[in-house]
Design an enzyme around this catalytic site. Structure first.
Site, short mmCIF file in Angstrom:
data_model
loop_
_atom_site.label_atom_id
_atom_site.label_comp_id
_atom_site.label_asym_id
_atom_site.label_seq_id
_atom_site.Cartn_x
_atom_site.Cartn_y
_atom_site.Cartn_z
N SER A 143 0.86 -1.19 0.00
CA SER A 143 0.00 0.00 0.00
C SER A 143 0.89 1.23 0.00
O SER A 143 2.05 1.18 0.46
CB SER A 143 -0.90 0.01 1.25
OG SER A 143 -1.53 1.27 1.43
N TYR A 200 -2.64 -1.37 10.21
CA TYR A 200 -2.68 -1.55 8.76
C TYR A 200 -1.38 -1.05 8.14
O TYR A 200 -0.75 -1.74 7.34
CB TYR A 200 -3.87 -0.80 8.17
CG TYR A 200 -3.98 -0.93 6.67
CD1 TYR A 200 -4.62 -2.02 6.10
CD2 TYR A 200 -3.43 0.03 5.82
CE1 TYR A 200 -4.72 -2.15 4.72
CE2 TYR A 200 -3.51 -0.09 4.45
CZ TYR A 200 -4.17 -1.18 3.90
OH TYR A 200 -4.24 -1.31 2.52
#
Length: 254
Positions: A139, A152
């Protein structure tokens, strides 16, 4: 990674980036198998996209991964691409353990242990193929933190370094390791993200990513233009500004 003629397994592909990627790759003359936790969704996808195979799998469950991998390899012994797509993203409050401990453990199990277990289930088989690829999914938040989602961010940073490390270990094999680095994309990953203006339209992201897979066949990372602001802040020397901008935008949208 060649863009056609592969047999590709994409767990966590019943929606969002995974499903859109599966459909595009299937249209490019690849055999595609998708995995997910919900039987009704898998059946619906199989009906809507004839030719795409499906398998029941929970990537947070080691036994489920073992069962599904045996099923996939039994039906598709020519499998040569694994795309470890599954992931969750949850807001956390680290001022007290009640605000993050349970979510952190679940996020780590899904986002980090899940891909590790998936790779473990297929790595010996992939090394028997003359041309194989593992696609990991990190990401932009692996490189620039969003304050609301510490676990995350951490798992995606770990996926980046995992990709870098196993690429070195597998350099003497037929297995390539490619890291896909998405920006925020209009999916259901977080509440409201499907309609968020700041997020990249799903179709645009997948079109650009597949094009990069095709034109940059030796790439170590697939980095669309939209994520370069986050990915290369430290290299450009404007990391602090990137962090402030990202988190300022998040506060405005909250």
């Amino acid at each position: 990674m060649n863009i056609t003629g592969n047999t590709i397994f994409i767990p966590g592909a019943t929606s969002g980036i995974g499903l859109a990627l599966a459909v595009q790759l299937h249209e490019r003359a690849n055999t595609v198998i998708i995995g997910g936790r919900r039987t009704e969704l898998l059946e619906k996808i199989a009906q809507e996209h004839p030719g795409i195979d499906t398998v029941l799998i929970d990537t947070a469950d080691a036994e489920s991964i073992a069962r599904a991998s045996a099923q996939v390899l039994g039906a598709h012994p020519d499998l040569n691409v694994l795309i470890a797509m599954a992931g969750i993203m949850r807001a956390e409050d680290w001022h007290s353990p009640d605000g993050f401990l349970a979510t952190a453990e679940t996020t780590i199990t899904t986002n980090l242990l899940g891909p590790i277990r998936l790779i473990g289930a297929f790595i010996e088989h992939l090394q028997t193929r003359p041309d194989a690829t593992i696609v990991t999914v990190s990401s932009g938040l692996a490189f620039t933190p969003l304050s609301a989602t510490p676990s995350y961010n951490a798992t995606k940073a770990a996926i980046h370094m995992l990709s870098e490390s196993i690429r070195l270990q597998l350099a003497n094999t037929s297995v390539k390791v490619v890291e896909l680095v998405p920006p925020a994309v209009r999916t259901a990953l977080t509440p409201g993200q499907e309609t968020r203006e700041a997020a990249m339209p799903l179709e645009d992201f997948v079109n650009e990513a597949v094009s990069l897979f095709e034109t940059q066949s030796d790439a170590k990372e697939i980095v669309v233009e939209r994520v370069k602001f986050l990915r290369y802040g430290e290299a450009r020397g404007d990391y602090d500004q990137v962090v402030a901008t990202l988190n300022g935008l998040a506060l405005q949208e909250a």
